[in-house]
Write a protein that holds these residues in place. Sequence first.
Motif, PDB file in Angstrom:
ATOM      1  N   TRP A 137       3.357  68.770  67.302  1.00  0.00           N
ATOM      2  CA  TRP A 137       4.065  67.807  67.726  1.00  0.00           C
ATOM      3  C   TRP A 137       3.530  66.908  69.258  1.00  0.00           C
ATOM      4  O   TRP A 137       3.839  65.498  69.430  1.00  0.00           O
ATOM      5  CB  TRP A 137       5.486  67.978  68.712  1.00  0.00           C
ATOM      6  CG  TRP A 137       6.133  67.668  67.711  1.00  0.00           C
ATOM      7  CD1 TRP A 137       6.715  69.403  67.089  1.00  0.00           C
ATOM      8  CD2 TRP A 137       7.368  67.352  66.350  1.00  0.00           C
ATOM      9  NE1 TRP A 137       7.898  69.950  65.773  1.00  0.00           N
ATOM     10  CE2 TRP A 137       7.662  68.591  65.403  1.00  0.00           C
ATOM     11  CE3 TRP A 137       7.809  66.463  66.715  1.00  0.00           C
ATOM     12  CZ2 TRP A 137       8.895  67.853  64.366  1.00  0.00           C
ATOM     13  CZ3 TRP A 137       7.645  65.474  65.330  1.00  0.00           C
ATOM     14  CH2 TRP A 137       8.524  66.456  64.437  1.00  0.00           C
ATOM     15  N   ALA A 154       1.774  75.089  62.362  1.00  0.00           N
ATOM     16  CA  ALA A 154       3.507  75.736  62.520  1.00  0.00           C
ATOM     17  C   ALA A 154       3.649  76.287  61.095  1.00  0.00           C
ATOM     18  O   ALA A 154       4.616  76.959  61.793  1.00  0.00           O
ATOM     19  CB  ALA A 154       3.766  74.083  62.487  1.00  0.00           C
ATOM     20  N   TRP A 158       5.055  81.169  60.277  1.00  0.00           N
ATOM     21  CA  TRP A 158       6.966  81.865  59.226  1.00  0.00           C
ATOM     22  C   TRP A 158       6.759  81.834  57.759  1.00  0.00           C
ATOM     23  O   TRP A 158       7.229  82.908  57.667  1.00  0.00           O
ATOM     24  CB  TRP A 158       7.386  80.956  60.016  1.00  0.00           C
ATOM     25  CG  TRP A 158       7.818  79.879  59.040  1.00  0.00           C
ATOM     26  CD1 TRP A 158       7.400  78.367  59.770  1.00  0.00           C
ATOM     27  CD2 TRP A 158       8.948  79.317  58.550  1.00  0.00           C
ATOM     28  NE1 TRP A 158       8.164  78.048  58.917  1.00  0.00           N
ATOM     29  CE2 TRP A 158       9.239  77.790  57.737  1.00  0.00           C
ATOM     30  CE3 TRP A 158      10.357  80.216  57.589  1.00  0.00           C
ATOM     31  CZ2 TRP A 158       9.635  77.299  56.703  1.00  0.00           C
ATOM     32  CZ3 TRP A 158      10.317  79.352  56.840  1.00  0.00           C
ATOM     33  CH2 TRP A 158      10.318  78.117  56.472  1.00  0.00           C
TER      34      TRP A 158
ATOM     35  N   TYR B 129      10.181  70.370  65.895  1.00  0.00           N
ATOM     36  CA  TYR B 129      10.603  71.971  65.247  1.00  0.00           C
ATOM     37  C   TYR B 129       9.330  72.641  65.397  1.00  0.00           C
ATOM     38  O   TYR B 129       7.988  71.762  64.786  1.00  0.00           O
ATOM     39  CB  TYR B 129      10.965  71.266  63.650  1.00  0.00           C
ATOM     40  CG  TYR B 129      12.043  70.284  63.265  1.00  0.00           C
ATOM     41  CD1 TYR B 129      13.262  70.854  63.510  1.00  0.00           C
ATOM     42  CD2 TYR B 129      12.386  68.901  62.995  1.00  0.00           C
ATOM     43  CE1 TYR B 129      14.752  70.206  63.500  1.00  0.00           C
ATOM     44  CE2 TYR B 129      13.276  67.725  63.152  1.00  0.00           C
ATOM     45  CZ  TYR B 129      14.739  69.230  63.350  1.00  0.00           C
ATOM     46  OH  TYR B 129      15.638  68.028  62.960  1.00  0.00           O
ATOM     47  N   GLU B 131       8.602  75.262  63.158  1.00  0.00           N
ATOM     48  CA  GLU B 131       8.871  75.947  61.727  1.00  0.00           C
ATOM     49  C   GLU B 131       8.616  75.550  61.060  1.00  0.00           C
ATOM     50  O   GLU B 131       7.672  74.507  59.774  1.00  0.00           O
ATOM     51  CB  GLU B 131       9.693  77.401  61.971  1.00  0.00           C
ATOM     52  CG  GLU B 131       9.068  78.375  63.207  1.00  0.00           C
ATOM     53  CD  GLU B 131       9.966  79.009  63.729  1.00  0.00           C
ATOM     54  OE1 GLU B 131      10.778  79.262  62.666  1.00  0.00           O
ATOM     55  OE2 GLU B 131       9.510  80.076  63.929  1.00  0.00           O
ATOM     56  N   VAL B 132      10.050  75.349  60.271  1.00  0.00           N
ATOM     57  CA  VAL B 132      10.744  74.471  59.299  1.00  0.00           C
ATOM     58  C   VAL B 132      10.719  73.109  59.186  1.00  0.00           C
ATOM     59  O   VAL B 132      11.837  72.196  60.182  1.00  0.00           O
ATOM     60  CB  VAL B 132      12.162  74.454  58.776  1.00  0.00           C
ATOM     61  CG1 VAL B 132      12.232  74.278  57.568  1.00  0.00           C
ATOM     62  CG2 VAL B 132      12.411  76.354  58.936  1.00  0.00           C
ATOM     63  N   LEU B 133       9.122  72.324  59.296  1.00  0.00           N
ATOM     64  CA  LEU B 133       8.819  71.054  59.289  1.00  0.00           C
ATOM     65  C   LEU B 133      10.093  70.247  57.692  1.00  0.00           C
ATOM     66  O   LEU B 133       9.393  68.870  58.054  1.00  0.00           O
ATOM     67  CB  LEU B 133       7.460  70.695  59.030  1.00  0.00           C
ATOM     68  CG  LEU B 133       7.026  71.003  60.678  1.00  0.00           C
ATOM     69  CD1 LEU B 133       5.732  70.920  60.129  1.00  0.00           C
ATOM     70  CD2 LEU B 133       7.676  71.115  61.618  1.00  0.00           C
TER      71      LEU B 133
END
Lengths: 303, 288
Positions: A137, A154, A158, B129, B131-133
């Motif tokens: 960001w 990023a 996960w 965010y 993680e879940v972009l």
Amino acid sequence: MKAALLLCTTLTFAQQLPLATIPPGKTMMVIQPHHDDHTTDYGMGGLIARFTGAGYQSWFIRSSNDEKDGAHGYPHNDMYNLRESEAATKILGMKGVYSLNWRNDYMDAIPLLELRAQIILLIRKHRPDAVLGHDPWGHYDRNPDHRKVARAMAEAVWMAGLANVHPEHLELGLQPHRVPHLFLKARVDYGRGHRPNVAVELNEDQVRRKQKAYVAHRNVYASPGMARSIRAQLQAEGLAVPEFAGKTDDEAAVLIEEWYMDWISRKRGSENGVKYAEVYWQRREFDYLPGLTDYLNANVVNR
Amino acid sequence: MRAILLLLLAVAVQARTVLVVTADAPDFVLAAGGAIAAMAAAGDRVVLVRVTNDDKDSWNLSPEETASRVKGEVERAAKLLGIAQVHSLGYRAGELGGVSPTEIRDRILFYVRLLKPDAMLIPNPYAEYVEVLDRHYTGMAAEEARRIAALANHQPPFAEAGLSTHVVKELFYYAQPFDPRRREAESTATFAPQPKVVDIGSTFDRKLLAAQALQTINYSMAMRIRKRLDDTARRLPLLDVVNEDSVRKLVEINVRKLGEIAARESAYKLAEEFFYSGPDFQVPAKLR
């Protein structure tokens, strides 16, 4: 007066960040675009030294080929920068460097999912307990490679944990692995991007290693020309720096860069009530579930 | 009788069309389910556009099986919230970063012009965010779709097909999980969405049921927590046995806590948080 002093003291302490501890684990990865991103002024050399000092095995993923950075032109810069990056990682106690070799400063246009797939594969191979990288960001980060790699990283940290993402990797015997801990370069100047939420305290040895790792990048830092111009300016103003006496421009340049790294570490330290520090935005293992973190912290027990 | 008819007419006149856009199945439920249920209960016609097919997040299920199960579960969750229709765009989950943003935008634009909503609920594209972009990509596309829905030079073929331009008066940005900067007002001269906290005390039960209906993703969440704890020699007594009951309980703890976090510093016990732009959204501040 007493009240004003108390208020100032309170405000100072209110701005201090909590000191981070190194999470339990064995493996750490730094995932960044450039040869020197793991050792610059905003980090991460000190934190890396803390991880390796705590027994972590760690790897540096360098996503670009760094062909633009340095005075040797390409393709020579590629090799100089790789060698210096390897030297810096050794100083910090890391195991090695993976070069993905995407073209330096042209990464904005590369396929995000392709880069992400490479990172997912390496995450599944090494199963890191912690990853360090840029902030996805950091809109005001003007380097396109930083933005691209941060975004791929990023998502990879996960998605590597989902078996349905690149199931072909499982044919190699690799297993899904979600990275539990993340330390991101935190925004400390302006604009959006995660604000730092932790300070990482450094000791003398960690700061010294951070300095050495930084100046290992001689292709891009510690230029004798920089030392020469500073000396000329000092001379023009009738000033002298005693530490420069008897030193070549090469040696003086290294000294200047080491002072800079010492200064920034002291500055972050003094802002957070310790001698030396770096600051980060840390995401802990269950922070992605804000509705469950309190419950998990209160109810999880050791076996 | 006449009074009742007049009342029904008044309700019908006030009833709005609300378009909810979600990236993945749980996003709209966890971040906005209570508000959506309240709108539907008040007579609004709520329609959901779901951008991904959620084919990745499951435990020991193939992508095909996952996508198929989650589709049914989302439709059940939507029904519990009072959502009238669900439209799925069918993009593969986690892969929106490789899809043309213009393509996603124009597919959402189609529904904006078709349904002519009074309000839209969309993922906040600016929430940080980690993680879940897909939430970011969906938010960007939906926000742009809302804006260009009013501009005739965008997608002229839509107009040829009878989809005329449309101004969406209200916009709610939601974030799942929370945006760390969600209580900080944005402000520029012409665009000033403000933080808005919505009481969900009366609709919490429906939100919880909807969240619990997402069984595939909930089971996956529970198993991932369990795996992480197993790998690090820890345990959570609730998840010693991962079954329907324990997963439902875990979801309840999660959804209740999210409501409590959103309600902090407000007069409510359970809430949801949005950035909100109302009907004066189109008008520069200096002209209001």
